[in-house]
Design a protein around this motif. Structure first.
Motif, PDB file in Angstrom:
ATOM      1  N   GLU A 283       0.816  -1.209   0.121  1.00  0.00           N
ATOM      2  CA  GLU A 283       0.061  -0.105  -0.014  1.00  0.00           C
ATOM      3  C   GLU A 283       0.709   1.212  -0.109  1.00  0.00           C
ATOM      4  OE1 GLU A 283      -3.397   0.511  -0.549  1.00  0.00           O
ATOM      5  OE2 GLU A 283      -3.264  -1.804  -0.797  1.00  0.00           O
ATOM      6  N   ILE A 284       2.018   1.284   0.715  1.00  0.00           N
ATOM      7  CA  ILE A 284       2.971   2.286   0.692  1.00  0.00           C
ATOM      8  C   ILE A 284       3.252   2.401  -0.636  1.00  0.00           C
ATOM      9  CG2 ILE A 284       5.106   3.102   1.487  1.00  0.00           C
ATOM     10  CD1 ILE A 284       4.525   1.981   4.285  1.00  0.00           C
ATOM     11  N   ILE A 285       4.101   1.475  -1.384  1.00  0.00           N
ATOM     12  CA  ILE A 285       4.292   1.626  -2.841  1.00  0.00           C
ATOM     13  C   ILE A 285       3.381   2.130  -3.598  1.00  0.00           C
ATOM     14  CG2 ILE A 285       5.260   0.307  -4.623  1.00  0.00           C
ATOM     15  CD1 ILE A 285       6.635  -1.574  -2.529  1.00  0.00           C
ATOM     16  N   ILE A 286       2.039   1.595  -3.587  1.00  0.00           N
ATOM     17  CA  ILE A 286       1.024   2.029  -4.571  1.00  0.00           C
ATOM     18  C   ILE A 286       0.784   3.639  -4.161  1.00  0.00           C
ATOM     19  CG2 ILE A 286      -1.432   1.978  -4.817  1.00  0.00           C
ATOM     20  CD1 ILE A 286      -1.192  -1.189  -4.226  1.00  0.00           C
ATOM     21  N   ALA A 287       0.782   3.835  -3.170  1.00  0.00           N
ATOM     22  CA  ALA A 287       0.477   5.279  -2.654  1.00  0.00           C
ATOM     23  C   ALA A 287       1.555   6.216  -3.341  1.00  0.00           C
ATOM     24  CB  ALA A 287       0.296   5.569  -1.344  1.00  0.00           C
ATOM     25  N   MET A 288       2.721   5.749  -3.195  1.00  0.00           N
ATOM     26  CA  MET A 288       3.998   6.559  -3.644  1.00  0.00           C
ATOM     27  C   MET A 288       4.073   6.592  -5.133  1.00  0.00           C
ATOM     28  SD  MET A 288       6.828   5.929  -0.774  1.00  0.00           S
ATOM     29  CE  MET A 288       8.276   6.884  -1.716  1.00  0.00           C
ATOM     30  N   GLY A 289       3.615   5.547  -5.754  1.00  0.00           N
ATOM     31  CA  GLY A 289       3.303   5.299  -7.129  1.00  0.00           C
ATOM     32  C   GLY A 289       2.334   6.270  -7.890  1.00  0.00           C
ATOM     33  N   GLN A 290       1.413   6.564  -7.164  1.00  0.00           N
ATOM     34  CA  GLN A 290       0.436   7.726  -7.336  1.00  0.00           C
ATOM     35  C   GLN A 290       0.706   9.103  -6.897  1.00  0.00           C
ATOM     36  OE1 GLN A 290      -3.112   5.987  -5.595  1.00  0.00           O
ATOM     37  NE2 GLN A 290      -3.541   4.357  -7.083  1.00  0.00           N
ATOM     38  N   GLN A 291       1.908   9.361  -6.522  1.00  0.00           N
ATOM     39  CA  GLN A 291       2.610  10.606  -6.099  1.00  0.00           C
ATOM     40  C   GLN A 291       1.881  10.971  -4.810  1.00  0.00           C
ATOM     41  OE1 GLN A 291       4.015  13.278  -8.814  1.00  0.00           O
ATOM     42  NE2 GLN A 291       5.099  11.588  -9.722  1.00  0.00           N
ATOM     43  N   LYS A 292       1.419  10.014  -4.014  1.00  0.00           N
ATOM     44  CA  LYS A 292       0.659  10.546  -2.767  1.00  0.00           C
ATOM     45  C   LYS A 292       1.455  10.298  -1.518  1.00  0.00           C
ATOM     46  CE  LYS A 292      -4.077   9.030  -4.408  1.00  0.00           C
ATOM     47  NZ  LYS A 292      -5.127   8.112  -3.991  1.00  0.00           N
ATOM     48  N   ASN A 293       1.236  11.057  -0.372  1.00  0.00           N
ATOM     49  CA  ASN A 293       2.050  10.927   0.861  1.00  0.00           C
ATOM     50  C   ASN A 293       1.482   9.776   1.565  1.00  0.00           C
ATOM     51  OD1 ASN A 293       3.423  13.205  -0.154  1.00  0.00           O
ATOM     52  ND2 ASN A 293       2.528  14.704   1.622  1.00  0.00           N
ATOM     53  N   CYS A 294       2.384   9.033   2.248  1.00  0.00           N
ATOM     54  CA  CYS A 294       1.775   8.018   3.128  1.00  0.00           C
ATOM     55  C   CYS A 294       2.555   8.301   4.529  1.00  0.00           C
ATOM     56  CB  CYS A 294       2.426   6.781   2.502  1.00  0.00           C
ATOM     57  SG  CYS A 294       1.820   5.296   3.615  1.00  0.00           S
ATOM     58  N   GLU A 295       1.557   8.550   5.367  1.00  0.00           N
ATOM     59  CA  GLU A 295       2.006   9.010   6.886  1.00  0.00           C
ATOM     60  C   GLU A 295       1.596   7.909   7.827  1.00  0.00           C
ATOM     61  OE1 GLU A 295       1.029  12.405  10.432  1.00  0.00           O
ATOM     62  OE2 GLU A 295       0.114  12.674   8.130  1.00  0.00           O
ATOM     63  N   LEU A 296       2.777   7.601   8.577  1.00  0.00           N
ATOM     64  CA  LEU A 296       2.364   6.670   9.638  1.00  0.00           C
ATOM     65  C   LEU A 296       2.953   7.491  10.660  1.00  0.00           C
ATOM     66  CD1 LEU A 296       4.497   3.419   8.118  1.00  0.00           C
ATOM     67  CD2 LEU A 296       2.138   3.927   8.168  1.00  0.00           C
ATOM     68  N   ARG A 297       1.780   7.506  11.699  1.00  0.00           N
ATOM     69  CA  ARG A 297       1.903   8.425  12.889  1.00  0.00           C
ATOM     70  C   ARG A 297       3.044   7.922  13.753  1.00  0.00           C
ATOM     71  NH1 ARG A 297      -1.771  12.889  13.373  1.00  0.00           N
ATOM     72  NH2 ARG A 297      -3.042  12.696  11.279  1.00  0.00           N
ATOM     73  N   ASN A 298       3.801   8.678  14.320  1.00  0.00           N
ATOM     74  CA  ASN A 298       4.933   8.614  15.268  1.00  0.00           C
ATOM     75  C   ASN A 298       6.032   7.846  14.398  1.00  0.00           C
ATOM     76  OD1 ASN A 298       3.550   9.844  17.460  1.00  0.00           O
ATOM     77  ND2 ASN A 298       2.535   7.797  17.755  1.00  0.00           N
ATOM     78  N   PHE A 299       6.084   7.677  13.238  1.00  0.00           N
ATOM     79  CA  PHE A 299       7.232   7.109  12.554  1.00  0.00           C
ATOM     80  C   PHE A 299       7.773   8.114  11.310  1.00  0.00           C
ATOM     81  CE2 PHE A 299       8.772   4.365   9.060  1.00  0.00           C
ATOM     82  CZ  PHE A 299      10.067   3.560   9.925  1.00  0.00           C
ATOM     83  N   GLY A 300       6.879   8.392  10.613  1.00  0.00           N
ATOM     84  CA  GLY A 300       7.070   9.452   9.401  1.00  0.00           C
ATOM     85  C   GLY A 300       6.326   9.551   8.347  1.00  0.00           C
ATOM     86  N   ILE A 301       6.901  10.147   7.242  1.00  0.00           N
ATOM     87  CA  ILE A 301       6.050  10.405   6.301  1.00  0.00           C
ATOM     88  C   ILE A 301       7.059   9.835   4.871  1.00  0.00           C
ATOM     89  CG2 ILE A 301       4.846  12.002   4.724  1.00  0.00           C
ATOM     90  CD1 ILE A 301       4.565  13.675   6.870  1.00  0.00           C
ATOM     91  N   PHE A 302       6.281   8.954   3.944  1.00  0.00           N
ATOM     92  CA  PHE A 302       6.806   8.801   2.957  1.00  0.00           C
ATOM     93  C   PHE A 302       6.086   9.681   1.643  1.00  0.00           C
ATOM     94  CE2 PHE A 302       7.113   4.967   5.507  1.00  0.00           C
ATOM     95  CZ  PHE A 302       8.366   4.499   5.403  1.00  0.00           C
TER      96      PHE A 302
END
Length: 94
Positions: free
Chosen positions: A32-51
């Motif tokens: 899901e992180i890879i798919i979101a980044m492939g669509q040039q969307k941000n992927c935020e995991l709270r208390n971890f960071g943003i891809f």
């Protein structure tokens, strides 16, 4: 830590769950992180960071060894920005 070590840690933390189920869950999260980044969307995991992704436009550069001009094509690169909590944890005194 590699993916197999992460899965093993999850198996140790949740002994009632099957390894294949935990492996599937980890794969789904990464996919899901890879798919979101492939669509040039941000992927935020709270208390971890943003891809997120950044577009580097095409440009002319030069080979430092030969001085020859080369063309670099436009490309999309991944970026990770850690959360404040992670930054604090990493910079704790040992």
């Amino acid at each position: 830590m590699v993916k197999s070590e992460l899965i093993q840690e999850l198996c140790n933390s949740f002994p009632s769950l099957l390894r294949r189920d935990l492996e599937s869950a980890v794969n789904i999260v990464f996919d899901e992180i890879i798919i979101a980044m492939g669509q040039q969307k941000n992927c935020e995991l709270r208390n971890f960071g943003i891809f997120k992704t950044k577009v580097r436009e095409a440009r002319q550069a030069r080979n430092p060894k030969t001085g020859e001009k080369i063309n670099i094509e436009r490309k999309v690169v991944p970026i990770f920005k850690m959360s404040k909590l992670m930054k604090i944890e990493l910079n704790k005194e040992v």
